[in-house]
Scaffold this motif. Structure first.
Motif, mmCIF file in Angstrom:
data_model
loop_
_atom_site.group_PDB
_atom_site.id
_atom_site.type_symbol
_atom_site.label_atom_id
_atom_site.label_comp_id
_atom_site.label_asym_id
_atom_site.label_seq_id
_atom_site.Cartn_x
_atom_site.Cartn_y
_atom_site.Cartn_z
ATOM 1 N N GLN A 1 -2.047 2.882 -4.533
ATOM 2 C CA GLN A 1 -2.306 1.447 -4.616
ATOM 3 C C GLN A 1 -2.402 0.837 -3.230
ATOM 4 O O GLN A 1 -1.880 1.363 -2.239
ATOM 5 C CB GLN A 1 -1.215 0.756 -5.410
ATOM 6 N N ASN A 2 -3.120 -0.282 -3.181
ATOM 7 C CA ASN A 2 -3.076 -1.159 -2.017
ATOM 8 C C ASN A 2 -2.731 -2.559 -2.511
ATOM 9 O O ASN A 2 -2.220 -2.718 -3.613
ATOM 10 C CB ASN A 2 -4.387 -1.106 -1.220
ATOM 11 N N GLU A 3 -3.021 -3.568 -1.734
ATOM 12 C CA GLU A 3 -2.613 -4.919 -2.106
ATOM 13 C C GLU A 3 -3.289 -5.412 -3.384
ATOM 14 O O GLU A 3 -2.756 -6.259 -4.091
ATOM 15 C CB GLU A 3 -2.928 -5.888 -0.953
ATOM 16 N N LYS B 1 0.842 -1.187 0.000
ATOM 17 C CA LYS B 1 0.000 0.000 0.000
ATOM 18 C C LYS B 1 0.880 1.241 0.000
ATOM 19 O O LYS B 1 1.777 1.382 0.828
ATOM 20 C CB LYS B 1 -0.908 0.012 1.229
ATOM 21 N N SER B 2 0.612 2.170 -0.947
ATOM 22 C CA SER B 2 1.442 3.371 -1.015
ATOM 23 C C SER B 2 0.755 4.446 -1.844
ATOM 24 O O SER B 2 -0.150 4.176 -2.631
ATOM 25 C CB SER B 2 2.814 3.058 -1.631
ATOM 26 N N LEU B 3 1.216 5.674 -1.649
ATOM 27 C CA LEU B 3 0.829 6.816 -2.461
ATOM 28 C C LEU B 3 2.121 7.485 -2.916
ATOM 29 O O LEU B 3 2.964 7.847 -2.089
ATOM 30 C CB LEU B 3 -0.013 7.801 -1.649
ATOM 31 N N TRP C 1 7.907 11.633 -3.984
ATOM 32 C CA TRP C 1 7.499 11.466 -2.582
ATOM 33 C C TRP C 1 6.601 10.238 -2.493
ATOM 34 O O TRP C 1 5.658 10.090 -3.283
ATOM 35 C CB TRP C 1 6.749 12.705 -2.115
ATOM 36 N N THR C 2 6.904 9.363 -1.564
ATOM 37 C CA THR C 2 6.124 8.137 -1.388
ATOM 38 C C THR C 2 5.746 7.973 0.068
ATOM 39 O O THR C 2 6.592 8.117 0.963
ATOM 40 C CB THR C 2 6.913 6.901 -1.852
ATOM 41 N N LYS C 3 4.471 7.680 0.292
ATOM 42 C CA LYS C 3 3.989 7.379 1.636
ATOM 43 C C LYS C 3 3.457 5.960 1.648
ATOM 44 O O LYS C 3 2.578 5.602 0.869
ATOM 45 C CB LYS C 3 2.870 8.342 2.034
ATOM 46 N N HIS C 4 4.007 5.133 2.526
ATOM 47 C CA HIS C 4 3.587 3.735 2.625
ATOM 48 C C HIS C 4 2.523 3.584 3.714
ATOM 49 O O HIS C 4 2.477 4.359 4.660
ATOM 50 C CB HIS C 4 4.784 2.839 2.945
#
Length: 673
Positions: free
Chosen positions: A190-192, A155-157, A670-673
């Motif tokens: 996205q997620n799983e 999962k991330s943005l 930039w990525t946020k998990h």
């Protein structure tokens, strides 16, 4: 396989860079029955990973490919387009794939290469030699498969953005007009199981004045908007994803004012490409996989001719043929089944279908071509040392009699722990395209009529590669690849004088053609250094050598040399790198005659191309990239050809670039998990 079916496991650009130091373990998919490492593949595949793409500071694919061995570009400044040549063959024999799906082009040049968003590319795979069994028509010279980013697992943005400013030679104006200006932004969530992504990129090129005066420019201004949007759903044993790629491009041909009337005539070449892809994969069991691929392309190129008076008032031109639009639409489907019977045998089988139609004032009627194909390619292993992949493709075409079957045979022999030998034979095949059959193209420098009586091209091609892993240990790897190829093409389609009307040019099956050559590539990975140095010696058939009684004794082949070197050095503690990309392209000789009596050896001069770039991370999310492109300030090449007439005359200077350029760009991720 025909599509990029890596699912959610595709690595990010960071992990790809690390994997680049272990290139033999890199997974390739083009032409494979299943994703395989470079070493296990029966095909000789070259890869360009995302880190090398980033370090080029490229805003188009030509910048990335122009220092690759065996690849040359030619530019048509009248239409503002470029074409690619691979191992001596022109672009009409090179298959361009986006995630395994064929790209549609209006003419014989591969314009589609310049209409793919560089910011969405994960890597590029290049397979030399005919791939007609796996990919059908147009794949005589080889395949270039552009593979897009698919995201990570979990999962991330992610938000990314890029801005880059570049001069055009010594011409530049910040953010607009002169120079090259690139801005792009993208978002992926996205997620799983679910993913949504979108990118928007603008490429603006203000043109290059060069030797032209007044309003005219040697290189035309171009404004391009590229859009991508996609979604993916991943289940336990299956995944499906959809992707849209849109192109909105305008190339401006600016004319000088008439000294008597003060009126200037301009032409805008407006291209719109809407490319839809739908791909899925089902893992029925540990031994059986199914894939299905569908695409629809709506591609148009419009010519808008206008007159501009002394007060800059613009009106439509009323000259015959000055307003034109040609539309090409293609629907494509591919289904495959892969069955692994055991460690020694696996089978890939599939079906292809394509529907191609065209319309417009320059198209004769509203023609449609349907092509159906069935292909099968088992992979047979003999112990741990020998792998063999025979292939057959069965064809049916709605317009002409296609050959009933196209065969191929590829193999890989492991001679030792450090030595592999690959070999291949393939029957190449290229059906006449809609443009060659039905497209009448006439303007100031082109005059070509379609020919509905064309026959298909076919070839017999042989290649072999010896790959030596000289050193392979932690921190140090060195490999060397020696290759050779020989291709014989029959009924090659080219332009020539219409035998029924000597005043017209048309497409004809006019001659036999051959290419042959040797290549050597060496790769070194040592601590923070990655280096590649290689060379090719390529011969192209001299068509006049078949009639020595008329022209005297001439060599069967005329030869050209290429040498390239890529050096990448990383300063890990500083988060910086310096990179050099270099290629020497030797003289391009060709024998020619303009009167069918006298023979003349014409040559296009040799040239050096090089880019020098440097990168630096600025904090956690931002990186800076700058450098110099075309270090040797190449513009036009001297050419001794005396052919100055016809549809594709070879006389006069050959345009290669607009001189030495400087660029500076910022990237943000930039990525946020």
């Amino acid at each position: 396989m025909a599509q990029d079916n890596e699912g959610s496991s595709t690595p990010s650009s960071d992990t790809t860079h690390l994997a680049g130091t272990h290139s033999l373990s890199e997974v390739v998919i083009t032409g494979q029955s299943e994703p395989q490492s470079l070493r296990n593949s029966v095909y000789q595949v070259r890869t360009i990973d995302s880190e090398r793409i980033r370090l080029r500071g490229a805003t188009n694919l030509q910048t990335i490919l122009n220092t690759e061995l065996g690849i040359r570009f030619s530019n048509d400044l009248t239409l503002g387009t470029s074409d690619i040549q691979l191992m001596g063959m022109s672009g009409q024999g090179v298959k361009i794939l986006l995630d395994g799906i064929p790209m549609v082009d209006r003419g014989s040049t591969r314009e589609s290469l310049g209409q793919i968003d560089i910011n969405t590319i994960e890597r590029i795979e290049i397979v030399e030699g005919p791939m007609s069994v796996m990919y059908g028509t147009d794949a005589l010279a080889g395949v270039i498969n552009i593979i897009t980013k698919k995201g990570h697992s979990g999962k991330s943005l992610t938000v990314n953005a890029r801005i880059q400013e570049e001069t055009a030679g010594d011409e530049y104006n910040a953010l607009t007009k002169k120079g090259t200006h690139n801005q792009g932004v993208g978002v992926t969530w996205q997620n799983e199981h679910l993913q949504f992504s979108g990118n928007v990129t603008r490429n603006n090129f203000g043109g290059w004045q060069g030797a032209s005066t007044g309003r005219e420019k040697d290189w035309m201004p171009k404004d391009q908007m590229l859009y991508t949007a996609g979604t993916r759903f991943t289940g336990k044993r299956w995944n499906v994803w959809y992707r849209f790629n849109g192109t909105d491009e305008t190339i401006k041909d600016l004319g000088n004012r008439n000294p008597n009337t003060g009126i200037a005539s301009d032409q805008d070449y407006i291209t719109k490409r809407w490319f839809h892809q739908l791909q899925s994969e089902i893992k029925a069991s540990e031994r059986l996989n199914f894939t299905a691929v569908g695409s629809y392309t709506d591609y148009s190129r419009r010519t808008l001719s206008t007159n501009v008076d002394i007060n800059d008032h613009r009106t439509l031109s009323l000259e015959p043929g000055s307003q034109d639009k040609s539309i090409f639409k293609t629907a494509f489907f591919r289904g495959t089944a892969f069955y692994k019977a055991g460690d020694q045998l696996s089978v890939l089988a599939g079906v292809d279908f394509s529907n191609n139609n065209a319309s417009g004032a320059r198209i004769n009627g509203t023609p449609t071509i349907n092509e159906y194909a069935l292909f099968v390619a088992p992979e047979i292993r003999f112990g741990q040392f020998f792998k063999l992949t025979p292939g057959l493709r069965f064809l049916k075409n709605s317009v002409y009699d296609a050959p009933p079957v196209i065969p191929s045979l590829n193999g890989k022999l492991t001679l030792s722990k450090s030595l592999d030998f690959r070999f291949g034979y393939a029957r190449g095949f290229r059906s006449p395209a809609l443009r060659e059959l039905y497209f009448d193209f006439h303007d100031a420098s082109h005059s070509i009529n379609g020919n509905v009586n064309l026959k298909a091209e076919y070839s017999n091609s042989f290649n072999s590669f010896l790959v030596w892993q000289a050193v392979s240990r932690e921190g140090l790897r060195f490999s060397s690849t020696l290759g050779g190829f020989y291709n014989v093409f029959h009924d090659l389609i080219d332009t020539g004088i219409d035998p029924d009307d000597r005043t017209q040019t048309t497409y004809l099956n006019i001659h036999l053609f051959k290419t042959t050559g040797l290549s050597l590539e060496n790769k070194l990975f040592w601590k923070n250094l990655q280096a590649t140095i290689g060379a090719t010696y390529i011969g192209r058939y001299n068509e006049f050598s078949e009639s020595p009684e008329n022209f005297g004794s001439l060599p069967e082949f005329v030869w050209s040399t290429e040498v390239n070197a890529n050096l990448l050095y990383t300063f890990k503690k500083a988060g910086a790198s310096i990179n050099l990309f270099y290629k020497f392209s030797g003289k391009r000789p060709v024998y020619e005659t303009t009167d069918l009596v006298n023979i003349h050896l014409a040559e296009t001069e040799s040239f050096h191309m090089a880019d020098l770039t440097a990168s630096k991370t600025l904090g956690k999310y931002v990186s800076l990239l700058g450098g110099i492109k075309n270090l040797f300030d190449v513009t036009n090449l001297r050419n001794t050809s005396t052919d100055t007439g016809g549809a594709h005359s070879t006389g006069g200077p050959v345009p290669m670039s607009f001189g030495r350029s400087y660029f500076l760009g910022l990237s943000f991720q930039w990525t946020k998990h």
